[in-house]
Design a protein around this motif. Structure first.
Motif, PDB file in Angstrom:
ATOM      1  N   ALA A 196       0.894  -1.054  -0.005  1.00 35.74           N
ATOM      2  CA  ALA A 196      -0.064  -0.061   0.061  1.00 35.74           C
ATOM      3  C   ALA A 196       0.876   1.218  -0.066  1.00 35.74           C
ATOM      4  O   ALA A 196       1.582   1.651   0.963  1.00 35.74           O
ATOM      5  CB  ALA A 196      -1.121   0.108   1.149  1.00 35.74           C
ATOM      6  N   VAL A 197       0.869   2.063  -1.030  1.00 34.76           N
ATOM      7  CA  VAL A 197       1.495   3.174  -1.084  1.00 34.76           C
ATOM      8  C   VAL A 197       0.826   4.546  -0.514  1.00 34.76           C
ATOM      9  O   VAL A 197      -0.605   4.518  -0.626  1.00 34.76           O
ATOM     10  CB  VAL A 197       1.763   3.610  -2.791  1.00 34.76           C
ATOM     11  N   SER A 198       1.306   5.094   0.593  1.00 36.95           N
ATOM     12  CA  SER A 198       0.473   6.098   1.019  1.00 36.95           C
ATOM     13  C   SER A 198      -0.081   7.069   0.047  1.00 36.95           C
ATOM     14  O   SER A 198       0.488   7.508  -1.060  1.00 36.95           O
ATOM     15  CB  SER A 198       1.407   6.947   2.096  1.00 36.95           C
ATOM     16  N   PRO A 199      -1.282   7.681   0.241  1.00 34.65           N
ATOM     17  CA  PRO A 199      -1.907   8.932  -0.663  1.00 34.65           C
ATOM     18  C   PRO A 199      -0.970   9.942  -1.080  1.00 34.65           C
ATOM     19  O   PRO A 199      -0.955  10.348  -2.200  1.00 34.65           O
ATOM     20  CB  PRO A 199      -2.915   9.209   0.009  1.00 34.65           C
ATOM     21  N   ASP A 200       0.014  10.343  -0.202  1.00 31.56           N
ATOM     22  CA  ASP A 200       0.779  11.268  -0.650  1.00 31.56           C
ATOM     23  C   ASP A 200       2.126  11.020  -1.196  1.00 31.56           C
ATOM     24  O   ASP A 200       2.972  11.551  -1.614  1.00 31.56           O
ATOM     25  CB  ASP A 200       1.277  12.346   0.720  1.00 31.56           C
ATOM     26  N   GLY A 201       2.272   9.593  -1.349  1.00 33.83           N
ATOM     27  CA  GLY A 201       3.365   8.973  -2.239  1.00 33.83           C
ATOM     28  C   GLY A 201       4.498   8.843  -1.318  1.00 33.83           C
ATOM     29  O   GLY A 201       5.773   8.343  -1.889  1.00 33.83           O
ATOM     30  N   ARG A 202       4.757   9.248   0.106  1.00 37.22           N
ATOM     31  CA  ARG A 202       5.816   9.343   0.531  1.00 37.22           C
ATOM     32  C   ARG A 202       6.480   7.891   1.169  1.00 37.22           C
ATOM     33  O   ARG A 202       7.541   7.724   1.110  1.00 37.22           O
ATOM     34  CB  ARG A 202       5.902  10.184   1.796  1.00 37.22           C
ATOM     35  N   PHE A 203       5.570   6.878   1.243  1.00 37.14           N
ATOM     36  CA  PHE A 203       5.841   5.739   1.835  1.00 37.14           C
ATOM     37  C   PHE A 203       5.124   4.497   1.166  1.00 37.14           C
ATOM     38  O   PHE A 203       3.961   4.607   0.707  1.00 37.14           O
ATOM     39  CB  PHE A 203       5.572   5.665   3.333  1.00 37.14           C
ATOM     40  N   ALA A 204       5.832   3.305   1.243  1.00 34.54           N
ATOM     41  CA  ALA A 204       5.199   2.015   0.725  1.00 34.54           C
ATOM     42  C   ALA A 204       5.390   1.427   1.877  1.00 34.54           C
ATOM     43  O   ALA A 204       6.268   1.020   2.517  1.00 34.54           O
ATOM     44  CB  ALA A 204       6.146   1.669  -0.593  1.00 34.54           C
ATOM     45  N   TYR A 205       3.919   0.713   2.186  1.00 34.87           N
ATOM     46  CA  TYR A 205       3.936  -0.391   3.500  1.00 34.87           C
ATOM     47  C   TYR A 205       3.697  -1.587   2.501  1.00 34.87           C
ATOM     48  O   TYR A 205       2.875  -2.086   1.754  1.00 34.87           O
ATOM     49  CB  TYR A 205       2.804   0.153   4.113  1.00 34.87           C
ATOM     50  N   VAL A 206       4.868  -2.501   3.136  1.00 33.42           N
ATOM     51  CA  VAL A 206       4.775  -4.032   2.493  1.00 33.42           C
ATOM     52  C   VAL A 206       4.531  -5.029   3.694  1.00 33.42           C
ATOM     53  O   VAL A 206       5.227  -5.107   4.854  1.00 33.42           O
ATOM     54  CB  VAL A 206       6.173  -4.290   1.928  1.00 33.42           C
ATOM     55  N   THR A 207       3.734  -5.979   3.422  1.00 35.82           N
ATOM     56  CA  THR A 207       3.338  -7.096   4.241  1.00 35.82           C
ATOM     57  C   THR A 207       4.204  -8.218   4.071  1.00 35.82           C
ATOM     58  O   THR A 207       4.451  -8.688   2.835  1.00 35.82           O
ATOM     59  CB  THR A 207       1.820  -7.627   4.310  1.00 35.82           C
ATOM     60  N   ALA A 254       9.715   6.108  -0.170  1.00 32.97           N
ATOM     61  CA  ALA A 254       9.327   5.900  -1.837  1.00 32.97           C
ATOM     62  C   ALA A 254      10.541   6.686  -2.310  1.00 32.97           C
ATOM     63  O   ALA A 254      10.805   6.377  -3.700  1.00 32.97           O
ATOM     64  CB  ALA A 254       8.157   6.131  -1.836  1.00 32.97           C
ATOM     65  N   ALA A 255      10.956   7.773  -2.103  1.00 39.27           N
ATOM     66  CA  ALA A 255      11.911   8.697  -2.755  1.00 39.27           C
ATOM     67  C   ALA A 255      13.319   8.206  -2.519  1.00 39.27           C
ATOM     68  O   ALA A 255      13.870   8.135  -3.308  1.00 39.27           O
ATOM     69  CB  ALA A 255      11.867   9.926  -2.098  1.00 39.27           C
ATOM     70  N   THR A 256      13.853   7.833  -1.241  1.00 43.23           N
ATOM     71  CA  THR A 256      15.016   7.453  -1.320  1.00 43.23           C
ATOM     72  C   THR A 256      15.504   5.913  -1.646  1.00 43.23           C
ATOM     73  O   THR A 256      16.470   5.513  -1.429  1.00 43.23           O
ATOM     74  CB  THR A 256      15.568   7.776   0.142  1.00 43.23           C
ATOM     75  N   ARG A 257      14.223   5.100  -1.482  1.00 39.12           N
ATOM     76  CA  ARG A 257      14.300   3.655  -1.616  1.00 39.12           C
ATOM     77  C   ARG A 257      14.982   3.103  -0.595  1.00 39.12           C
ATOM     78  O   ARG A 257      15.388   2.032  -0.918  1.00 39.12           O
ATOM     79  CB  ARG A 257      14.979   3.248  -2.910  1.00 39.12           C
ATOM     80  N   GLN A 258      14.786   3.538   0.571  1.00 37.24           N
ATOM     81  CA  GLN A 258      15.594   2.985   1.719  1.00 37.24           C
ATOM     82  C   GLN A 258      14.514   2.455   2.564  1.00 37.24           C
ATOM     83  O   GLN A 258      13.164   2.809   2.638  1.00 37.24           O
ATOM     84  CB  GLN A 258      16.159   4.287   2.640  1.00 37.24           C
ATOM     85  N   VAL A 259      14.657   1.318   3.337  1.00 34.77           N
ATOM     86  CA  VAL A 259      13.662   0.813   4.317  1.00 34.77           C
ATOM     87  C   VAL A 259      13.914   1.863   5.616  1.00 34.77           C
ATOM     88  O   VAL A 259      14.899   2.044   6.149  1.00 34.77           O
ATOM     89  CB  VAL A 259      14.284  -0.573   4.819  1.00 34.77           C
ATOM     90  N   ALA A 260      12.692   2.434   6.189  1.00 38.00           N
ATOM     91  CA  ALA A 260      12.596   3.439   7.029  1.00 38.00           C
ATOM     92  C   ALA A 260      12.305   2.658   8.426  1.00 38.00           C
ATOM     93  O   ALA A 260      12.663   3.062   9.311  1.00 38.00           O
ATOM     94  CB  ALA A 260      11.578   4.161   6.612  1.00 38.00           C
ATOM     95  N   ALA A 261      11.558   1.254   8.243  1.00 37.40           N
ATOM     96  CA  ALA A 261      11.140   0.707   9.643  1.00 37.40           C
ATOM     97  C   ALA A 261      10.611  -0.762   9.358  1.00 37.40           C
ATOM     98  O   ALA A 261      10.144  -0.921   8.130  1.00 37.40           O
ATOM     99  CB  ALA A 261      10.231   1.561  10.573  1.00 37.40           C
ATOM    100  N   LYS A 269       2.469   8.257  -7.781  1.00 36.75           N
ATOM    101  CA  LYS A 269       2.459   9.311  -8.810  1.00 36.75           C
ATOM    102  C   LYS A 269       3.786  10.235  -8.234  1.00 36.75           C
ATOM    103  O   LYS A 269       3.802  10.593  -6.942  1.00 36.75           O
ATOM    104  CB  LYS A 269       1.090  10.307  -8.790  1.00 36.75           C
ATOM    105  N   THR A 270       4.468  10.630  -9.154  1.00 33.94           N
ATOM    106  CA  THR A 270       5.728  11.189  -8.660  1.00 33.94           C
ATOM    107  C   THR A 270       5.685  12.712  -8.861  1.00 33.94           C
ATOM    108  O   THR A 270       6.772  13.453  -8.731  1.00 33.94           O
ATOM    109  CB  THR A 270       6.763  10.487  -9.377  1.00 33.94           C
TER     110      THR A 270
END
Length: 317
Positions: free
Chosen positions: A60-71, A83-90, A315-316
């Protein structure tokens, strides 16, 4: 199976009359290669591969496009990706078998379907902590939130039903009987109707959300998985058929079946509504469909076992 040179593919998207592709990315969970692949849809090129682990499935990509949440069902966790840096944040431990996932329209809450516990776990997006658990039906899979954020819908596969939850209280307001083994659930832009892909009965249930009842069923292909909506039509991935079934949202009549890659699963429409992106598990590809012409206009190679179960487009610009 189609093989297309990426440069030729990018050019073909411009030729078919859609104009060049808008700035948008696909975040594709590759379950068998344990990673998340980012595809630039304007160029049809992979721009990043992010290790996730635990057999990632839902996205699920957040509505503002900042994060992707992956199960990750095997890791019993949700991974938060910048989503911007392509890094795992948590990484958030949720236990059980996390599968479907959805983000509230305001981006503040993340909902995770626990396949084993007949429950939806609630995560506060800011603190990245579990804050609640909501009881739903057996084997919850797909999740969707109404545009106003007030209702959460859970496709409860082994109960042949959809749970309707009031997000403010966490109360399960209703359980709506649908077809056999509903899996993906999608809500329209107006928040009036929901559509479930019923794996066991090879159809799509149409739900009137306000009335809390199923109002129709639409026959589709074999083992439907998920539904996307655009240009007044529903697009449904038929896993066993290797097709996308298309039906008219007004008349609920079948329109066409489009051959795509092998074992299609995740499906989303682009923000401009002109294309439908399909993750094909067996062929390790994304099929790109012209939503107006109802034909495949391109294909992109992915990792192993793409599922992309959820809202996987960003969307970017």
């Amino acid at each position: 199976m189609r093989t297309l040179v990426l440069a030729a593919l990018a050019a073909s998207i411009c030729i078919v009359g859609l104009g060049c592709a808008s700035a948008e990315e696909a975040f594709v969970t590759n379950q068998l290669s344990d990673d998340l692949m980012v595809v630039d849809l304007a160029t049809s090129r992979s721009v990043a591969t992010i290790p996730i682990g635990g057999k990632p499935a839902g996205i699920a990509v957040s509505p503002d496009g900042r994060f992707a949440y992956v199960t990750s069902p095997d890791a019993k966790a949700v991974t938060v990706v910048d989503a911007a840096t392509r890094q795992v944040a948590a990484r958030i431990e949720v236990g059980g078998g996390p599968l479907g996932i959805a983000v509230a329209p305001d981006g503040r809450t993340v909902y995770v379907a626990d396949w084993y516990a007949a429950a939806v776990r609630v995560i506060d997006a800011a603190s990245r902590r579990l804050t609640a658990s909501i009881s739903v039906g057996a084997s919850p899979s797909g999740l969707a939130v109404t545009p106003d954020g007030k209702l959460l819908l859970s496709a409860d596969r082994d109960d042949d039903s959809v749970s309707v939850v009031a997000t403010a209280t966490g109360e399960r307001k209703a359980s709506i009987k649908v077809g056999t083994r509903p899996f993906g659930v999608t809500i329209d832009a107006e928040g009036k109707r929901a559509y479930t892909a019923n794996v066991g009965s090879d159809d799509v249930s149409v739900i009137d959300i306000a009335e809390g009842r199923e109002i129709a069923r639409v026959p589709v292909g074999m083992r439907p998985y998920a539904v996307a909506l655009t240009l007044g039509r529903g697009f449904v991935t038929d896993q066993y058929g290797g097709t996308v079934s298309v039906f008219d949202l007004a008349s609920l009549k079948p329109v066409k079946r489009i051959n795509v890659g092998d074992y299609p699963e995740g499906i989303n429409a682009t923000a401009d509504g002109k294309r439908v992106i399909v993750a094909c598990w067996e062929s390790n590809t994304l099929s790109i469909i012209d939503a107006a012409e109802l034909k495949v206009i391109g294909e992109v190679k992915t990792g192993d076992g793409p599922r992309a179960f959820g809202a996987f487009l960003r969307k970017t610009e």
